[in-house]
Design an enzyme around this catalytic site. Sequence first.
Site, PDB file in Angstrom:
ATOM      1  N   TYR A 199      33.674  47.497  43.565  1.00  0.00           N
ATOM      2  CA  TYR A 199      34.519  46.052  43.231  1.00  0.00           C
ATOM      3  C   TYR A 199      34.204  45.614  42.030  1.00  0.00           C
ATOM      4  O   TYR A 199      33.188  45.580  41.301  1.00  0.00           O
ATOM      5  CB  TYR A 199      34.004  45.223  44.377  1.00  0.00           C
ATOM      6  CG  TYR A 199      34.413  43.878  44.090  1.00  0.00           C
ATOM      7  CD1 TYR A 199      35.538  43.114  44.843  1.00  0.00           C
ATOM      8  CD2 TYR A 199      33.733  42.901  43.028  1.00  0.00           C
ATOM      9  CE1 TYR A 199      36.148  41.895  44.675  1.00  0.00           C
ATOM     10  CE2 TYR A 199      34.542  41.672  43.157  1.00  0.00           C
ATOM     11  CZ  TYR A 199      35.548  41.337  43.637  1.00  0.00           C
ATOM     12  OH  TYR A 199      35.990  39.980  43.572  1.00  0.00           O
ATOM     13  N   GLU A 224      41.219  41.133  39.859  1.00  0.00           N
ATOM     14  CA  GLU A 224      40.270  41.635  40.883  1.00  0.00           C
ATOM     15  C   GLU A 224      40.937  42.911  41.290  1.00  0.00           C
ATOM     16  O   GLU A 224      42.022  43.227  41.772  1.00  0.00           O
ATOM     17  CB  GLU A 224      40.434  40.723  42.044  1.00  0.00           C
ATOM     18  CG  GLU A 224      39.429  41.266  43.145  1.00  0.00           C
ATOM     19  CD  GLU A 224      39.323  40.109  44.563  1.00  0.00           C
ATOM     20  OE1 GLU A 224      40.485  40.170  45.046  1.00  0.00           O
ATOM     21  OE2 GLU A 224      38.368  39.757  44.728  1.00  0.00           O
TER      22      GLU A 224
END
Length: 392
Positions: free
Chosen positions: A108, A196
Amino acid sequence: MNIHEYQAKAILDKFGVPTPKAEVASTPAEAKEIASRIGGRVVVKAQVHAGGRGKVGGVKLVNSPEEAEQVAASLLGTRLVTNQTGANGVPVDKVMIAETLDIKDELYISIVIDGDIGAPLVMASTEGGMDIEEVAESTPEKIFRVAGDPLIGLTTYHARDIALALGVPAKAVRATTKLITDLYNVFVENDCSLVEINPLVVTEDDQVIALDAKINLEDDALFRHPELAKLRDPNQQDPLEQRSDKAELAYVKLEGGRVGCMVNGAGLAMATMDITKAAGADPANFLDIGGSADQARIEEAFKIIIGDDDVEMILVNLFAGIARSDIVAQGIVAAAKETNASVPMVVAMRGTNAKEGIKILADSGLNITGAPDLAGAAEVLKAKLLELGSSH
Ligand code: GDP
Ligand code: MN
């Protein structure tokens, strides 16, 4: 402003961030054609302004162009409901057909503006592919944070630190460091409020690739990027939010409530929602009319609030400074008469021309109860809600 994954991917490509080969389709036939061009197994991804698609069938791996066509047909024209959308979901007008990757690890990485430190903040975690909010809650130590510097940017050694914290294979560290630097440039040069990548994947052959891409653009900087402003997709937005954007009002829909809140000022909106909750009711929405509201905007604001089918009662809480109570009252009365609205209203008005405003409301013949202050309004609201009963 939110944009689609395929649009975010195009920006990443331009800045040199590796992404899977992919194209976007609006029809099942197009999906089939793209799948046969990409070849073999592909992944069909619903293009909506929301994540959490994987868990609800919005991301599907398929084995043939025919299957890609079928999955595209089952998604296009439907509404996708994920844990990030309201109960109505968002329409699927396009699907992205992407090459599949053999994934060894899901990581991530994201960049946001951190208001406290006044700089872009890079957050990275080895726990990719899942809800990052959950990671932040249960294992906060698994999120690695590095702030960029508004003047210097993100230094190479910082980018390298992040790559190492992500635990990528040794031979991928250099490429990952470059990827992180490029991602930081995407954020800064496009005036993003969020970039993101979840998941950032390590493939079986040790390549690091952005498998998913979410970019939010800062509304107040869009004027500097006319080409990005064109990426807006109004279909993804709630029609009432579209209307309030147009009128430059701040309208926020809330799930599960019955009371529409009209206020002036964001802080007052928070206080008003607290009071509404304390009175035993949940707000259905709030609408901030801002400072200098003229009558036409108030009328539009009122129409937006009653346009929300969940609204059974309206709480108007006005602290008139620049805005004038009498103008707000006139706007409410005009809009209520024009739309034949019979929704009961509880109104607290203080400040500039409050007396005149309250008189205009009292003389209007509408179902309006005045209240001297916010605490008084809460009492009236409580009584009225009891009268209405739990019609939900
Ligand atoms: P989201 O659920 O809306 O965040 O959509 P994502 O693009 O992140 O996809 C959800 C999940 O689908 C990912 O975390 C992966 O596990 C899986 N996925 C997506 N594309 C591929 C692929 O090409 N290969 C494999 N094996 N899994 C994939
Ligand atoms: Mn994702």
